[in-house]
Scaffold this active site. Structure first.
Site, short mmCIF file in Angstrom:
data_model
loop_
_atom_site.label_atom_id
_atom_site.label_comp_id
_atom_site.label_asym_id
_atom_site.label_seq_id
_atom_site.Cartn_x
_atom_site.Cartn_y
_atom_site.Cartn_z
N VAL A 12 -48.01 -85.97 55.32
CA VAL A 12 -46.89 -86.53 56.09
C VAL A 12 -45.57 -86.22 55.40
CG1 VAL A 12 -45.87 -88.62 57.06
CG2 VAL A 12 -48.35 -88.40 56.96
N GLY A 56 -43.83 -88.89 47.65
CA GLY A 56 -45.09 -88.39 48.21
C GLY A 56 -44.85 -87.20 49.11
N LYS A 103 -61.09 -99.80 60.64
CA LYS A 103 -60.90 -98.86 59.53
C LYS A 103 -62.22 -98.72 58.80
CE LYS A 103 -57.26 -96.75 57.59
NZ LYS A 103 -56.08 -96.16 58.21
N GLY A 125 -47.28 -85.20 50.53
CA GLY A 125 -48.59 -84.83 51.07
C GLY A 125 -48.48 -84.38 52.51
P1 NAD Z 1 -51.77 -87.41 51.36
O1 NAD Z 1 -52.91 -87.85 50.52
O2 NAD Z 1 -51.79 -86.10 52.04
O3 NAD Z 1 -50.42 -87.42 50.47
C1 NAD Z 1 -50.07 -88.42 49.58
C2 NAD Z 1 -49.19 -87.77 48.51
O4 NAD Z 1 -48.65 -88.81 47.70
C3 NAD Z 1 -49.96 -86.80 47.60
O5 NAD Z 1 -49.22 -85.59 47.49
C4 NAD Z 1 -50.00 -87.56 46.26
O6 NAD Z 1 -49.98 -86.69 45.15
C5 NAD Z 1 -48.74 -88.38 46.33
N1 NAD Z 1 -48.72 -89.57 45.51
C6 NAD Z 1 -49.71 -90.49 45.30
N2 NAD Z 1 -49.28 -91.48 44.50
C7 NAD Z 1 -47.99 -91.18 44.19
C8 NAD Z 1 -46.98 -91.81 43.39
N3 NAD Z 1 -47.22 -92.95 42.74
N4 NAD Z 1 -45.78 -91.23 43.32
C9 NAD Z 1 -45.51 -90.07 43.95
N5 NAD Z 1 -46.42 -89.43 44.73
C10 NAD Z 1 -47.63 -89.98 44.84
O7 NAD Z 1 -51.52 -88.62 52.40
P2 NAD Z 1 -50.73 -88.55 53.77
O8 NAD Z 1 -51.67 -88.27 54.88
O9 NAD Z 1 -49.49 -87.72 53.63
O10 NAD Z 1 -50.30 -90.08 53.93
C11 NAD Z 1 -49.27 -90.63 53.15
C12 NAD Z 1 -49.17 -92.12 53.45
O11 NAD Z 1 -48.89 -92.32 54.84
C13 NAD Z 1 -50.44 -92.92 53.15
O12 NAD Z 1 -50.09 -94.23 52.72
C14 NAD Z 1 -51.13 -93.00 54.50
O13 NAD Z 1 -51.99 -94.13 54.60
C15 NAD Z 1 -49.93 -93.15 55.40
N6 NAD Z 1 -50.18 -92.74 56.78
C16 NAD Z 1 -50.59 -91.47 57.04
C17 NAD Z 1 -50.82 -91.09 58.36
C18 NAD Z 1 -51.23 -89.69 58.71
O14 NAD Z 1 -51.16 -89.32 59.88
N7 NAD Z 1 -51.65 -88.88 57.75
C19 NAD Z 1 -50.63 -92.01 59.40
C20 NAD Z 1 -50.19 -93.30 59.10
C21 NAD Z 1 -49.97 -93.65 57.78
#
Ligand code: NAD
Length: 349
Positions: free
Chosen positions: A182, A178, A80, A180
């Site tokens: 995902v 969340g 990472k 975002g």
């Molecule tokens: P992202 O940054 O696109 O979305 C995260 C969302 O969570 C944002 O909309 C943010 O406003 C919201 N958020 C942050 N803190 C918050 C809280 N306390 N309460 C409510 N909402 C909150 O990230 P993502 O790519 O969607 O990833 C989400 C999670 O999944 C992360 O932990 C990431 O490490 C994990 N993950 C993502 C992937 C991937 O393919 N993108 C793969 C494995 C794991």
């Protein structure tokens, strides 16, 4: 600040501190284990409170990638990168190119991808300085988030079947924290399957959009874990399952995409004692990395989305196996997942 004696050091093979004062780059690249193959894991950009926090985060995340790829039986190791800075203000082309040069110096032992705070566009700039970038549109499989969301949807169904005995998520209430990359995509799968959604995000615009699109009910970000629902799906940041939140959980199932959901390893046991079936984070959120492992640079064949998604769907069976092992041995699901991942690492060694 110590690294070798840090609680999360866990025998890392290599930890590299990369700096370029001209563009302000300060990054840490952690390679945990390359037994199964090159260390692949995303690059996070975050405004860390301290360098020690950044070290702890990168060490923990990279070890998680080793376990994630081993559990999914991929020919990949765990690594990472973290860039210290504010993603809203500190990004520049020069910074991403400098990061690319730092990654290139590792000669392919570390392969980067998107993560929190970085975008496919950022990674495309990194790609101008190194070939060791995965999950970008050009020649790759693109944004891994839809694949991750599909895997979470599959894993959630395994958890629902195991804990609630139902056939699928139709008619179930799911609290999604969340919205975002995902979370939004997971919401689409769930709404299409007939689940009722309760949603929270720090960004009110995302909540408004989900209310309008899916008929979701809104909840407070700080309290969504305590909603009276069948499934709590953490899809924001880590450490959401902790001493404060676990006693407040109503949902019998926790299944979401966030990395490092347990504040500490012992919280896996606390969830089991509280009667909650926890889908271990690195088992259920492996869809993105499985998708990346199907890219032509890794397989030598053109990327085949159908084959990749069939592979991701197997997350359902991996989780079913973890749940059965946890029941049979009387251990938390988090421990059962670790044991299966460690067995697969030993096999590769
Ligand atoms: P992202 O940054 O696109 O979305 C995260 C969302 O969570 C944002 O909309 C943010 O406003 C919201 N958020 C942050 N803190 C918050 C809280 N306390 N309460 C409510 N909402 C909150 O990230 P993502 O790519 O969607 O990833 C989400 C999670 O999944 C992360 O932990 C990431 O490490 C994990 N993950 C993502 C992937 C991937 O393919 N993108 C793969 C494995 C794991």
């Amino acid at each position: 600040m110590s690294v070798f004696t840090a609680p999360d050091f866990a025998g890392h093979e290599q930890v590299v501190f990369a700096s370029d004062p001209a563009c302000g780059l300060r990054a840490i690249i952690a390679i945990h284990d390359t037994t199964r193959g090159p260390a692949l894991g995303g690059c996070r950009m975050w405004h860390y409170a301290s360098e020690a926090d950044a070290v702890a985060d990168v060490l923990r995340l990279s070890q998680g990638m080793t376990y994630k790829s081993a559990l999914a039986e991929l020919p990949l190791g765990g690594g990472k990168a973290v860039v210290l800075g504010d993603p809203a203000h500190d990004k520049s082309e020069a910074l991403w190119r400098a990061l690319g040069r730092a990654i290139d110096r590792l000669g392919g032992h570390y392969v980067t991808a998107e993560d929190v705070g970085t975008s496919v566009a950022d990674l495309e700039t990194v790609r101008t300085a190194t070939a060791h970038v995965a999950g970008i549109a050009e020649g790759g499989s693109g944004d891994p988030s839809p694949a991750t969301a599909f895997g979470v949807f599959m894993g959630m169904q395994a958890a629902v079947r195991h804990r609630l005995g139902g056939a699928d998520v139709t008619g179930l209430r799911v609290a999604l924290q969340g919205l975002g990359h995902v979370g939004l995509c997971l919401a689409e799968h769930l709404a299409e399957a007939g689940a009722e959604l309760v949603v929270a995000d720090l960004d009110p615009g995302r909540v408004d959009a989900a209310v309008e699109r899916f008929g979701a009910r809104r909840a407070e970000s700080a309290a969504i874990h305590a909603e009276d629902v069948e499934v709590f799906a953490p899809c924001a940041l880590g450490a959401i399952l902790n001493d404060r939140t676990i006693p407040e959980l109503w949902a019998p199932v926790v299944a979401g995409s966030a990395n490092n959901q347990l504040a500490e390893a012992r919280h896996g046991g606390a969830l089991a004692e509280h009667g909650v079936l926890y889908a271990p984070d690195y088992a259920i959120n492996a869809g993105g990395i499985i998708n990346v492992s199907h890219e032509s640079t890794r397989t030598g064949r053109p990327y085949d989305r159908q084959a990749a998604y069939a592979h991701i769907a197997r997350i359902h069976d991996t989780l079913a196996r973890i749940f059965e092992a946890a029941d049979a041995e009387g251990i938390p699901t988090s421990v059962a997942a670790d044991r299966l991942a460690e067995a697969r690492l030993r096999q590769a060694a």
